[in-house]
Enzyme design. Structure first.
Site, PDB file in Angstrom:
ATOM      1  N   GLU A  65       4.863  -7.678   1.808  1.00  0.00           N
ATOM      2  CA  GLU A  65       6.178  -8.498   2.931  1.00  0.00           C
ATOM      3  C   GLU A  65       6.987  -8.007   3.942  1.00  0.00           C
ATOM      4  OE1 GLU A  65       6.021 -12.861   0.293  1.00  0.00           O
ATOM      5  OE2 GLU A  65       7.322 -11.272  -0.414  1.00  0.00           O
ATOM      6  N   HIS A  85       8.792  -5.290   0.621  1.00  0.00           N
ATOM      7  CA  HIS A  85       8.491  -6.524  -0.310  1.00  0.00           C
ATOM      8  C   HIS A  85       6.950  -5.804  -1.389  1.00  0.00           C
ATOM      9  CE1 HIS A  85       7.980  -9.645  -3.528  1.00  0.00           C
ATOM     10  NE2 HIS A  85       8.735  -8.194  -4.774  1.00  0.00           N
ATOM     11  N   SER A  94      13.116  -8.619  -4.274  1.00  0.00           N
ATOM     12  CA  SER A  94      11.897  -9.294  -4.454  1.00  0.00           C
ATOM     13  C   SER A  94      12.942 -10.634  -4.507  1.00  0.00           C
ATOM     14  CB  SER A  94      12.006  -9.563  -5.485  1.00  0.00           C
ATOM     15  OG  SER A  94      11.583  -9.736  -6.415  1.00  0.00           O
ATOM     16  N   ASN A 134       7.518 -15.321  -3.935  1.00  0.00           N
ATOM     17  CA  ASN A 134       8.264 -15.884  -4.339  1.00  0.00           C
ATOM     18  C   ASN A 134       9.122 -16.992  -4.334  1.00  0.00           C
ATOM     19  OD1 ASN A 134       7.576 -13.317  -6.060  1.00  0.00           O
ATOM     20  ND2 ASN A 134       9.853 -12.356  -6.032  1.00  0.00           N
TER      21      ASN A 134
END
Length: 314
Positions: free
Chosen positions: A182, A170, A149, A220
């Site tokens: 992702e 991800h 991540s 993120n």
């Protein structure tokens, strides 16, 4: 005329070969490295959607715990999905669990897999060493993917000789419930690899989104700076952490306030991400550390998992 015909046949033959080589990989066999929450979740959704899975970790105890967690999760899924047909739910559980094998030796199982998904500790050298070793044993067509991540996919891929067959995949926790994946494409990732991973994500019932290999990818990269800005707002004395949480829940419609979320995720996890991003770009104001977070982590007050973070938990 015969010469022209031969040239045409050769041309068509080479075009067919090129087309065949560009065909996407249909992922049927998946190897998941890491039996923690993320790895077990990925193994579960892959097995539940018709893939054969090998879940790999270092000890039998970890794998037994992973399998128990998968069983408990599947039981909840089956109860909800087959509420009116418990027998079908039992069959679903049995079929899914029978599709998951376990192993403590990754190198011995990757030779026949289509996809390796890594979900181990967020440490670049550990991940790189793992993929470097597996690269020697995996089939030529096998795609490697990291569930990191926060680390740069390119840096991990550089440990292998298959940068064109390496990407980020991800997932989000809890994997069985969260729809987003992702798919991270590095400058070396081939279009064939990227499309194969997009298709694989869809077969899992997920919604894939594409992103380049930028720090934090999409979620993120937006979420962590938001959390850190909330901390800075609190550190400056502009508002209390309680009022900041209330404001974001009632004003922005968020299910959790930033401090509640930080404690839930783990302050050590957020600090690790920020420290890594800061190393990559020391001048970026979004990537600066937080004195209050540094102090809490140093005192092992990491959030809910230790009983105290920005808030105290009984």
């Amino acid at each position: 005329m015969a010469f022209v015909t031969r040239q045409f046949v050769r041309s068509m033959s080479s075009s067919s070969t090129a087309a065949a080589s560009a065909k996407k990989i249909l992922v049927k066999h998946v190897t998941v490295i890491g039996g923690g929450l993320m790895g077990a979740g990925i193994a579960q959704v892959a097995a539940a959607t018709g893939h054969t899975v090998v879940l790999v970790d270092q000890t039998e105890d970890i794998l037994a715990k992973s399998r128990k967690g998968i069983e408990e999760s599947l039981r909840k899924v089956a109860k909800k999905k087959f509420a009116e047909n418990p027998k079908a739910g039992d069959e679903f559980m049995e079929k899914t669990l029978s599709s998951i094998l376990t192993s403590m030796d990754a190198a011995s199982v990757v030779h026949s897999t289509d996809l390796v998904v890594e979900a181990i500790v967020e440490n670049l050298s550990v991940k790189s060493e793992l993929f470097k070793r597996l690269d020697k044993f995996a089939s030529e067509h096998t795609i490697f993917a990291s569930n990191t991540s926060s680390l740069q996919i390119t840096s991990i891929a550089n440990a292998t000789t298959r940068q064109d067959r390496f990407a980020g995949l991800h997932f989000f926790n809890p994997v069985p419930l969260m729809k987003l994946v992702e798919v991270i494409k590095t400058p070396m990732t081939s279009q064939k690899t990227f499309e194969s991973l997009v298709d694989f994500s869809k077969t899992l019932g997920k919604h894939p989104v594409a992103c380049k290999d930028t720090p934090g990818f999409i979620v993120n990269r937006l979420l962590v700076p938001y959390l850190m800005e909330a901390v800075r707002l609190y550190e400056r004395g502009d508002a209390s952490k309680e009022d900041i949480d209330t404001a974001m829940k009632l004003g922005a419609g968020y299910p959790m306030g930033p401090f509640e979320l930080l404690d839930y995720v783990g302050l050590d996890t957020t600090k690790f991400i920020m420290d890594g991003w800061h190393e990559m770009d020391t001048k970026n104001p979004l990537f600066q550390s937080s004195p209050s977070m540094n102090k809490l982590v140093a005192e092992n007050k990491l959030g809910k998992k230790t009983g105290e973070g920005y808030y105290k938990y009984k």
